[in-house]
Design an enzyme around this catalytic site. Structure first.
Site, mmCIF file in Angstrom:
data_model
loop_
_atom_site.group_PDB
_atom_site.id
_atom_site.type_symbol
_atom_site.label_atom_id
_atom_site.label_comp_id
_atom_site.label_asym_id
_atom_site.label_seq_id
_atom_site.Cartn_x
_atom_site.Cartn_y
_atom_site.Cartn_z
ATOM 1 N N SER A 95 7.433 4.347 -8.093
ATOM 2 C CA SER A 95 8.278 3.336 -8.715
ATOM 3 C C SER A 95 9.734 3.798 -8.753
ATOM 4 O O SER A 95 10.309 4.131 -7.729
ATOM 5 C CB SER A 95 7.734 3.002 -10.110
ATOM 6 O OG SER A 95 8.331 1.849 -10.636
ATOM 7 N N ASP A 217 1.290 -6.670 -6.656
ATOM 8 C CA ASP A 217 1.989 -5.806 -7.609
ATOM 9 C C ASP A 217 2.908 -6.678 -8.457
ATOM 10 O O ASP A 217 3.784 -7.358 -7.922
ATOM 11 C CB ASP A 217 2.782 -4.751 -6.830
ATOM 12 C CG ASP A 217 3.550 -3.764 -7.695
ATOM 13 O OD1 ASP A 217 3.795 -4.059 -8.877
ATOM 14 O OD2 ASP A 217 3.909 -2.692 -7.173
ATOM 15 N N HIS A 246 0.703 -2.009 -10.177
ATOM 16 C CA HIS A 246 1.906 -1.210 -9.945
ATOM 17 C C HIS A 246 1.644 0.291 -10.048
ATOM 18 O O HIS A 246 2.503 1.090 -9.689
ATOM 19 C CB HIS A 246 2.986 -1.629 -10.965
ATOM 20 C CG HIS A 246 4.336 -1.048 -10.676
ATOM 21 N ND1 HIS A 246 5.018 -1.289 -9.489
ATOM 22 C CD2 HIS A 246 5.140 -0.226 -11.412
ATOM 23 C CE1 HIS A 246 6.176 -0.663 -9.521
ATOM 24 N NE2 HIS A 246 6.267 -0.004 -10.662
#
Length: 272
Positions: A95, A217, A246
């Protein structure tokens, strides 16, 4: 132990002669890599650390001005590598940490042999010719909900982000690390992430990039992975997994771990 090592709870495990760095995303800490680490111990010295602001770090060390941009986190990463005397590593960033590693690699490309990006996005807001997945109104509602009742917000956000019900182990684990963050720090960090725009730096990347993305996601549409692939100047490769959520390394380790191990050991064939 150096100042950066202590502040970021740095751990180095494994017996290999190469370094690999595992960097977590928002709302988690280094424990998010628990399924991957055992597979790396024979081949690598594995560097684990917590981003400042994670619930495992001292909130008194969180400088709101320093961490108002992603560059502050990139400087932390470089400080950790300096203290550990790491001259080259594979960097695995989940991320926001994928972008943090990207920034660091532009500053010091000699320190990184490759970047592996999981659920990465250079920009979350939609614009005229760019689809990031969010409108500003959506983000404003999210920030207001966080500010109003952080615990309630965590309970709703965790299952949506992970892509599972509240009873799943992965959702419970993410809920735990998310709730461990101090609410005002969590809000500041998420505002920084969601309002950031890293698209302009992609043309400066010279380190090979492996882009790994879930099919579904909440935070990062699949088209963003392709955008990264098209706009990163260095050699890059994309793999879209059949996973949802995610945090696939936490929610679907049976699928994700083999994919990550493949990319860790895979060299990208240069474009012709």
């Amino acid at each position: 132990m150096g100042i950066a090592e202590e502040a970021h709870n740095v751990k180095v495990v494994g017996s290999g002669n190469r370094f690999i760095v595992l960097a977590h995303g928002f709302g988690t800490d280094q424990s998010v890599w628990k399924h991957l680490v055992p597979h790396l111990l024979d081949d690598f010295r594995v560097i684990l650390y917590d981003n400042m602001g994670a619930g495992t770090t001292n909130p008194d060390y969180f400088d709101f001005e320093r961490y108002s941009t992603l560059e502050g986190y990139a400087y932390d990463l470089l400080a950790i590598l300096h203290e550990l005397q790491v001259h080259s590593c594979i960097f695995v960033g989940h991320s926001v940490s994928a972008m943090i590693g990207t920034i660091a690699s532009i500053s010091r490309p000699d320190l990184f042999s490759k970047l592996i990006m999981i659920s990465a996005s250079p920009r979350y807001l939609n614009e005229m010719e760019y689809y990031g997945g969010f409108e500003q109104g959506d983000l404003d509602e999210l920030f207001n909900a966080m500010a109003a009742n952080y615990k309630a917000w965590c309970s709703g956000f965790a299952p949506m982000a992970v892509g599972g019900d509240m009873e799943s182990v992965a959702v419970q684990e993410f809920s735990r690390t998310l709730f461990n963050m101090r609410p005002d720090i969590a809000l500041s960090v998420l505002q920084n992430i969601f309002q950031s725009d890293m698209r302009q730096i992609l043309s400066l990347v010279t380190v090979p990039c492996h882009i790994v993305q879930s099919m579904k996601d909440l935070a990062v549409p699949v088209v963003v992975a392709e955008y990264l692939h098209q706009h990163i100047a260095a050699e890059s490769i994309v793999e879209v997994m059949s996973t949802e959520g995610h945090l696939p390394q936490l929610s679907s380790p049976d699928v994700v771990i083999p994919v990550l191990l493949k990319h860790i050991h895979l060299d990208i064939v240069p474009r012709r």
